[in-house]
Design a protein around this motif. Structure first.
Motif, PDB file in Angstrom:
ATOM      1  N   ILE A   1       0.729  -1.241   0.063  1.00 27.88           N
ATOM      2  CA  ILE A   1      -0.015   0.042   0.132  1.00 27.88           C
ATOM      3  C   ILE A   1       0.890   1.218   0.028  1.00 27.88           C
ATOM      4  CG2 ILE A   1      -1.877  -1.138   1.152  1.00 27.88           C
ATOM      5  CD1 ILE A   1      -1.077   0.677   3.746  1.00 27.88           C
TER       6      ILE A   1
ATOM      7  N   ARG B   1      -3.859   0.845  -2.656  1.00 27.20           N
ATOM      8  CA  ARG B   1      -3.371  -0.734  -2.959  1.00 27.20           C
ATOM      9  C   ARG B   1      -2.457  -0.249  -4.223  1.00 27.20           C
ATOM     10  NH1 ARG B   1      -7.488  -5.068  -3.771  1.00 27.20           N
ATOM     11  NH2 ARG B   1      -8.010  -3.934  -5.564  1.00 27.20           N
TER      12      ARG B   1
ATOM     13  N   TYR C   1      -4.863  -4.425   5.736  1.00 24.09           N
ATOM     14  CA  TYR C   1      -4.399  -2.977   5.314  1.00 24.09           C
ATOM     15  C   TYR C   1      -4.610  -2.037   6.415  1.00 24.09           C
ATOM     16  CZ  TYR C   1      -4.927  -4.884   0.537  1.00 24.09           C
ATOM     17  OH  TYR C   1      -4.894  -5.621  -0.631  1.00 24.09           O
TER      18      TYR C   1
END
Length: 177
Positions: A10, A70, A107
């Motif tokens: 990320i 992403r 994430y």
């Protein structure tokens, strides 16, 4: 060369005008209001103005909203906010939202770790703090893994339309990790 605001999967980047619709949808998702400071719908116009009026200078704006993106496909998957910056004490609050389809994939932890590292190493903050409902065990666990400690409980701090008032846990990280 390793970038301060990205890892293998990320990156954190500043909000762009094209992100306004995504922010608008996230801010108006009433399911998220119980774990945020949102209490009413926000207009697309207000979101666009907010993005347009940000100078890009954290110390002037006293806040920074970053998109979690992403790297594999450039897909925006959430937001991290550093806000409420206090010049005197060099502290700011951190908040984040990972969009529903991208939850449970790690994430949130990655984004929070990048934001915390950036806040201490580049912005030279002395302290970062966050509030969570005391039953938000995922958020509490995530921030504990980053070194945040439980600083106190605020009684009846949040209101849930399904379960009434909820206590908030204040967590803080002083001086970095």
């Amino acid at each position: 060369m390793k970038s301060l605001l990205e890892n293998e999967s990320i990156r954190l980047r500043a909000c762009e005008p094209g992100d306004a619709v995504l922010v608008y949808r996230a801010e108006n998702d009433t399911d998220e209001w119980e774990t945020s400071v949102c209490n009413e719908p926000v207009s697309l116009y207000s979101v666009q103005r907010f993005i347009d009026e940000c100078t890009g200078d954290f110390f002037m704006d006293c806040r920074l909203k970053m998109v979690i993106e992403r790297k594999a496909d450039g897909m925006p998957i959430g937001f991290v906010d550093l806000f409420g910056y206090d010049h005197l004490t060099a502290k700011a609050e951190i908040g984040m939202l990972v969009l529903k389809p991208f939850r449970g994939m790690g994430y949130a932890r990655q984004a929070a770790a990048l934001a915390v590292d950036y806040a201490f190493s580049r912005l030279k903050l002395n302290q970062i703090y966050a509030y969570f409902t005391t039953d938000n065990v995922k958020a509490i666990g995530l921030f504990e893994t980053l070194g945040f400690v439980r600083a106190g409980t605020l009684r009846q701090w949040f209101f849930s339309h399904t379960s009434g008032y909820k206590d908030a846990l204040v967590m803080q990280l002083v001086g970095g990790r």
